[in-house]
Design an enzyme around this catalytic site. Structure first.
Site, PDB file in Angstrom:
ATOM      1  N   ALA A 145      12.781   5.866   5.792  1.00 24.09           N
ATOM      2  CA  ALA A 145      11.501   6.018   6.477  1.00 24.09           C
ATOM      3  C   ALA A 145      10.549   4.933   6.005  1.00 24.09           C
ATOM      4  O   ALA A 145      10.833   4.237   5.037  1.00 24.09           O
ATOM      5  CB  ALA A 145      10.896   7.393   6.182  1.00 24.09           C
ATOM      6  N   MET A 146       9.414   4.821   6.705  1.00 21.68           N
ATOM      7  CA  MET A 146       8.474   3.740   6.405  1.00 21.68           C
ATOM      8  C   MET A 146       7.037   4.242   6.474  1.00 21.68           C
ATOM      9  O   MET A 146       6.644   4.905   7.434  1.00 21.68           O
ATOM     10  CB  MET A 146       8.711   2.598   7.405  1.00 21.68           C
ATOM     11  CG  MET A 146       7.788   1.418   7.227  1.00 21.68           C
ATOM     12  SD  MET A 146       8.013   0.629   5.611  1.00 21.68           S
ATOM     13  CE  MET A 146       6.330   0.113   5.293  1.00 21.68           C
ATOM     14  N   GLU A 147       6.268   3.866   5.469  1.00 27.21           N
ATOM     15  CA  GLU A 147       4.928   4.430   5.242  1.00 27.21           C
ATOM     16  C   GLU A 147       3.803   3.723   5.992  1.00 27.21           C
ATOM     17  O   GLU A 147       2.649   3.742   5.524  1.00 27.21           O
ATOM     18  CB  GLU A 147       4.619   4.376   3.735  1.00 27.21           C
ATOM     19  CG  GLU A 147       4.413   2.960   3.146  1.00 27.21           C
ATOM     20  CD  GLU A 147       5.646   2.317   2.537  1.00 27.21           C
ATOM     21  OE1 GLU A 147       6.769   2.671   2.955  1.00 27.21           O
ATOM     22  OE2 GLU A 147       5.501   1.448   1.663  1.00 27.21           O
ATOM     23  N   ASN A 148       4.046   3.135   7.164  1.00 22.13           N
ATOM     24  CA  ASN A 148       2.983   2.460   7.919  1.00 22.13           C
ATOM     25  C   ASN A 148       1.712   3.304   7.922  1.00 22.13           C
ATOM     26  O   ASN A 148       1.755   4.518   8.116  1.00 22.13           O
ATOM     27  CB  ASN A 148       3.434   2.255   9.365  1.00 22.13           C
ATOM     28  CG  ASN A 148       4.847   1.746   9.453  1.00 22.13           C
ATOM     29  OD1 ASN A 148       5.145   0.682   8.945  1.00 22.13           O
ATOM     30  ND2 ASN A 148       5.720   2.531  10.063  1.00 22.13           N
ATOM     31  N   HIS A 208       7.362  11.497   0.082  1.00 18.79           N
ATOM     32  CA  HIS A 208       7.387  10.116  -0.405  1.00 18.79           C
ATOM     33  C   HIS A 208       6.518   9.210   0.473  1.00 18.79           C
ATOM     34  O   HIS A 208       5.641   8.497  -0.028  1.00 18.79           O
ATOM     35  CB  HIS A 208       8.835   9.617  -0.435  1.00 18.79           C
ATOM     36  CG  HIS A 208       9.000   8.193  -0.873  1.00 18.79           C
ATOM     37  ND1 HIS A 208       9.358   7.846  -2.151  1.00 18.79           N
ATOM     38  CD2 HIS A 208       8.854   7.036  -0.195  1.00 18.79           C
ATOM     39  CE1 HIS A 208       9.425   6.533  -2.251  1.00 18.79           C
ATOM     40  NE2 HIS A 208       9.125   6.001  -1.068  1.00 18.79           N
ATOM     41  N   GLU A 209       6.739   9.254   1.764  1.00 15.01           N
ATOM     42  CA  GLU A 209       5.984   8.367   2.663  1.00 15.01           C
ATOM     43  C   GLU A 209       4.513   8.741   2.662  1.00 15.01           C
ATOM     44  O   GLU A 209       3.639   7.879   2.681  1.00 15.01           O
ATOM     45  CB  GLU A 209       6.554   8.406   4.086  1.00 15.01           C
ATOM     46  CG  GLU A 209       8.050   8.098   4.200  1.00 15.01           C
ATOM     47  CD  GLU A 209       8.509   6.858   3.468  1.00 15.01           C
ATOM     48  OE1 GLU A 209       7.719   5.904   3.317  1.00 15.01           O
ATOM     49  OE2 GLU A 209       9.675   6.830   3.023  1.00 15.01           O
ATOM     50  N   GLU A 268       7.143   1.539  -5.200  1.00 15.36           N
ATOM     51  CA  GLU A 268       8.326   2.386  -4.996  1.00 15.36           C
ATOM     52  C   GLU A 268       8.664   3.242  -6.223  1.00 15.36           C
ATOM     53  O   GLU A 268       8.949   4.428  -6.098  1.00 15.36           O
ATOM     54  CB  GLU A 268       9.533   1.549  -4.558  1.00 15.36           C
ATOM     55  CG  GLU A 268       9.355   0.862  -3.203  1.00 15.36           C
ATOM     56  CD  GLU A 268       9.016   1.824  -2.061  1.00 15.36           C
ATOM     57  OE1 GLU A 268       9.141   3.050  -2.232  1.00 15.36           O
ATOM     58  OE2 GLU A 268       8.600   1.330  -0.990  1.00 15.36           O
TER      59      GLU A 268
HETATM   60  N1  TRP Z   1       8.981   1.271   2.076  1.00 16.50           N
HETATM   61  C1  TRP Z   1       9.959   2.181   2.587  1.00 16.50           C
HETATM   62  C2  TRP Z   1      10.025   3.350   1.625  1.00 16.50           C
HETATM   63  O1  TRP Z   1      10.635   3.364   0.648  1.00 16.50           O
HETATM   64  C3  TRP Z   1      11.324   1.682   2.779  1.00 16.50           C
HETATM   65  C4  TRP Z   1      11.600   0.412   3.487  1.00 16.50           C
HETATM   66  C5  TRP Z   1      11.538  -0.818   3.001  1.00 16.50           C
HETATM   67  C6  TRP Z   1      12.206   0.253   4.727  1.00 16.50           C
HETATM   68  N2  TRP Z   1      12.077  -1.719   3.857  1.00 16.50           N
HETATM   69  C7  TRP Z   1      12.502  -1.096   4.909  1.00 16.50           C
HETATM   70  C8  TRP Z   1      12.536   1.133   5.707  1.00 16.50           C
HETATM   71  C9  TRP Z   1      13.157  -1.568   6.022  1.00 16.50           C
HETATM   72  C10 TRP Z   1      13.182   0.656   6.832  1.00 16.50           C
HETATM   73  C11 TRP Z   1      13.507  -0.667   6.986  1.00 16.50           C
HETATM   74  O2  TRP Z   1       9.350   4.274   1.765  1.00 16.50           O
HETATM   75 ZN    ZN Z   2       8.871   4.037  -0.638  1.00 18.36          ZN
END
Ligand code: TRP
Ligand code: ZN
Length: 893
Positions: free
Chosen positions: A270-273, A305-306, A328
């Site tokens: 997942a991604m924390e945008n 986490h996100e 992280e």
């Molecule tokens: N920052 C994200 C997390 O750990 C993970 C992440 C980093 C990510 N690079 C990515 C997710 C590329 C998808 C694709 O929460």
């Molecule tokens: Zn993260």
């Protein structure tokens, strides 16, 4: 790479320079079309006042974008005013302050790398971390350039009714030709890696959360219509996480809306945008029929986490990508503590340490080993590693324990307040903790700069006449690629001493009794020298040391325990982690006995094992006062991966067959203790993913796993019954797995039936199909590779979907040692074929798949040669992505 054989360049931390320009405002218009999405970027740039001098040129990152036009302050540029190449757009003699407008065209439909703007089924979405934004528009794509974003998305109204970006919706309306638009504004300055847009036909569930200061926040989870019944657990987890972060860190959410979107094709979890988290469906969807207990827990921890990144990552971000663990490691620590608070802390700790001690220790021991704050990289995507995430978490955990709860909280408060809105370094994090606590953490910072897993060698002697116990600890650390020699680490060793009747009081000679806790049976020794001796006095008998309680440091500890010592620790230690660890060490010793027999060529069919392990296990099974989840964990033998990591050379067959033989021996010896556990379980009780119920299921399914080794028709029957009747995926999948793994002739037909039945039932649920693929790719049956090759052609497999590749290909290579490492080398060839294919379509995933091959030096010669051969084959590929190039070349170096 421009020239065909040019080697990609390494980026060095020591070359860091602050940005020459800042971007105060970023306006984007994204006009979505499958093959020619038009992106207009309007950037308000100004020279960074903190930088003196300055270059006559300014390069904005940009990749795979077709340039339509570029203008400064409204005037289109002449050809001699800019230059365009693979890396980006260079402006000649830019003004001190100006507005840059670029128009570019990109092709999301053909973006199989899933980095930048891409299409996942019928949905447009983005992934910008770490360097995907430069595939959307020309930009200063580095985390220390933070800007205020306003984004307009334009798309066909019928097919893409949902248009989302970061922040608050400020305007929406219709456009020409059946299109519509939405404009979002994010008031918080952020680096480009936190940017996101989503466009699709999505449904959502909605809830609200009132923050500690009384602000009302709208919470929405967006999914495809068919998944709308699988969002409740994620929503509950989100609300729990929001409350927890207020209670534990005093951190409150800052926007009026928080959105989560689930997508099928996603490179990671997942991604924390900012305000618009994008999730792999596997980390957000959950319901009892389709999701295992582990799946529910994963959703809870990833949602948390996100969410936690909103402070540890977004409000305070990273200066550069060498600081990745700043966000992280800290955020993993935050989510791990949260999960511990939501469930069983000891179980959570054991699970996390298991991953650390197998996969992270192995990474730290191989060619990709790097410090938690690396000094150099070729491709940053390769550095989203277990070292950055979970060793980074262990470092924060040690800091939290060294400071204690009050000072650690004071330190994190200072860190968040001092650096809100800034892009900082791990040094800044440690400095805040030092300033708040008054502690000197200079030596501690070696944990950030040095790779490798420290070794602790512990010896002791008891002086009966004096009643003194001398404990000597030596530390060392093996060489790793960045350095052959290591400075000593500052290592907290939490410990206690056990006598025949339980915990003994601790008193270090010449010191006042243990101050802080009032608990005089527990102490944290701080190791700072290569060798230190601690003397305890007032001890009436020779104690057994309980060391590294709760796994107080990420090290490999060696102490020569007798099996009787281990049995004492298993039953008497006050520390749950050490009780579990003792059970693992005892079992590992017993497996070692059997391995010796295997290597002598003996038949393991009816091997006798040390009665002490049987007795210890029986005691666990009979003690009703114990946490059932802990009993299940203690009765599970150390994994093949753990046993391999512990050995100098990994003997795949010997480990597998010996471990299996011990399992069979235990099943026979303990059958009458295990039967009632299975039989007394009430399969009709309603499902709940609570810690207690998860514990019940794990113990019951552990018992089933052993009982199935007896090959008794009645048990096979019961297993099939469990598969048919299960009201939840944990029980169904566990039964299916046991049927698939059974060697009994009676199970043969049932296995084929159950696999077919399972697929038929779940073929429309991609995440369940992933489980179905995984059961088959990880089976220890000898036809696994053949089956996996057949499954590659099955309609259930999608070679471009990362979840499918993980379920079939990565699971086979990482979790099926006996079949992946067949001496013919076929398993390696199979993996290399996929890597070479993905090198062209999805380099991030291709590079990750290389991990098992990077360990080639740990295997006996025959396997080593075959693994090496495949690495050479990959390296010889003419068009290697930076991602794959870096891992292959470091592995062969
Ligand atoms: N920052 C994200 C997390 O750990 C993970 C992440 C980093 C990510 N690079 C990515 C997710 C590329 C998808 C694709 O929460
Ligand atoms: Zn993260």
């Amino acid at each position: 790479m421009s020239a065909r054989d040019a080697q990609p360049r390494a980026i060095q931390l020591k070359d860091y320079q602050p940005p020459e320009y800042l971007i105060d405002q970023t306006h984007l218009t994204i006009d979505l079309e499958d093959h020619n999405t038009r992106v207009t970027g309007t950037l308000k740039l100004r020279r960074n006042p903190d930088i003196s001098g300055g270059e006559a040129e300014l390069t904005l990152h940009g990749q795979e974008i077709k340039l339509i036009s570029v203008a400064i302050d409204g005037k289109p540029l002449d050809k001699d005013q800019y230059r365009l190449d693979d890396e980006g757009l260079t402006l000649r003699n830019p003004p001190e302050q100006f507005e840059l407008e670029t128009v570019g065209e990109i092709d999301p439909k053909n973006n199989t790398a899933l980095d930048g703007l891409y299409k996942s089924r019928n949905l447009y979405c983005t992934q910008c971390e770490a360097e995907g934004f430069r595939k959307i528009t020309w930009y200063l794509d580095r985390p220390d350039v933070m800007s205020e974003f306003t984004t307009t998305i334009v798309a066909d109204k019928k097919r893409f009714p949902t248009l989302l970006s970061n922040g608050n919706l400020i305007e929406q309306g219709d456009a020409e030709k059946g299109r519509h638009f939405a404009t979002w504004h994010d008031p918080f300055k952020k680096p480009a890696y936190l940017f996101a847009v989503v466009a699709g036909d999505l449904e959502h569930i909605e809830d609200k959360f009132v923050t500690q200061s009384g602000r009302e926040v709208t919470l929405r989870i967006f999914v495809e219509g068919k998944d709308i019944d699988k969002c409740d657990h994620a929503m509950l987890s989100l609300k729990n996480a929001m409350r927890w972060d207020e209670d534990t860190y005093g951190r409150e959410y800052d926007l009026d809306i928080f959105m989560v979107v689930a997508v099928d094709d996603f490179n990671m979890g997942a991604m924390e945008n900012k305000g618009l988290n994008i999730f792999n469906t596997s980390c957000v969807l959950a319901k009892q029929e389709t999701t295992t207990d582990a799946g529910f827990q994963r959703v809870e921890s990833v949602v948390a986490h996100e969410y936690f990144h909103n402070w540890s990552g977004n409000r305070v971000t990273c200066r550069d990508w060498f600081q990745l663990s700043l966000k992280e490691g800290f955020t993993v620590y935050r989510d791990a503590t949260f999960s511990a608070d939501m469930g069983s802390p000891t179980v959570k700790r054991v699970e996390d340490v298991s991953v650390l001690r197998t996969a992270q220790f192995s990474e730290d021991d191989g060619p990709m080993a790097h410090p938690v704050r690396p000094d150099s990289y070729i491709e940053i995507s390769n550095f989203y590693t277990l070292t950055i995430y979970i060793k980074g978490c262990e470092i924060v955990r040690m800091l939290a324990n060294l400071l204690g709860p009050e000072l650690f909280r004071k330190g994190t408060d200072l860190y968040f307040d001092r650096h809100d809105g800034e892009a900082v370094t791990t040094e800044d994090f440690v400095a805040a903790l030092e300033d708040a606590s008054g502690r000197d953490l200079t030596q501690f910072k070696n944990w950030y700069s040095q790779a490798g897993t420290p070794r602790l060698e512990v010896t002791d002697h008891y002086d009966e006449a004096a009643g003194e116990y001398h404990l000597t600890i030596k530390q060392s650390c093996p060489p790793t690629p960045e350095s052959d020699t290591k400075k000593p680490f500052h290592i907290p060793v939490a410990m206690g001493l056990l006598g025949s009747a339980g915990s003994l009081p601790l008193k270090l000679k010449g010191e006042e009794p243990n101050p802080e806790t009032g608990d005089n049976t527990h102490q944290v020794l701080e190791l700072t020298e290569p060798e230190q001796t601690f003397v305890f006095e007032g001890l009436p008998e020779k104690p057994v040391p309980s060391l590294l309680r709760d796994f107080s440091a990420p090290v490999k500890l060696k102490y020569d325990y007798s099996r009787d010592d281990l049995m004492l620790l298993m039953s008497q230690d006050s520390d749950g982690f050490c009780r579990w660890d003792a059970s693992q060490q005892l079992a590992a010793q017993v497996i070692d006995d059997v391995m010796a027999a295997y290597n002598r060529g003996e038949d393991l069919g009816s091997v006798e094992i040390d009665q002490r392990l049987i007795d210890a296990y029986r005691r666990l099974l009979q003690d009703e006062s114990l946490d059932k989840a802990m009993v299940a964990l203690m009765l599970s033998l150390p994994s093949e991966a753990y046993l391999g990591e512990q050995a100098d050379e990994i003997q795949v067959e010997a480990i597998h067959h010996s471990r299996e033989a011990v399992r069979v021996a235990l099943a026979k010896a303990l059958a009458e203790d295990l039967r009632p556990i299975y039989q007394q379980y009430d399969h009709s009780k309603p499902y709940k993913p609570s810690a207690d119920d998860i514990a019940d299921r794990s113990l019951k399914n552990m018992a089933l796993g052993y009982l199935m080794l007896l090959n008794e028709p009645a048990i096979i029957e019961a297993c099939e019954q469990q598969y048919r009747d299960a009201n939840n995926m944990t029980d169904a999948l566990s039964a299916l797995t046991q049927l698939v793994e059974s060697t009994a002739p009676e199970a043969q037909a049932k296995r084929e039936w159950a696999l077919a039945d399972f697929y038929e039932r779940w073929e429309d649920e991609p995440l369940v199909v992933d489980q179905w693929l995984r059961v088959q790719s990880t089976t220890k049956q000898s036809d696994a590779l053949e089956k996996v090759r057949a499954l590659e052609k099955h309609p259930a497999f999608d070679r471009n979907n990362p979840n499918k590749i993980r379920a079939l290909v990565a699971a086979f290579a990482n979790a099926n040692a006996i079949n992946f490492h067949v001496p013919s080398g076929e398993g390696y060839g199979f993996l290399a074929d996929h890597i070479l294919r993905l090198n062209r379509t999805n380099p991030q995933i291709a590079a990750r798949l290389l991990t098992p091959l990077t360990r080639w030096r740990k295997y006996p010669e025959e396997q080593r040669k075959q693994m090496h051969l495949q690495l050479e084959r990959i390296k010889a590929e003419p068009k290697l992505s930076k991602d794959v190039y870096e891992v292959v070349s470091k592995s062969l170096a």
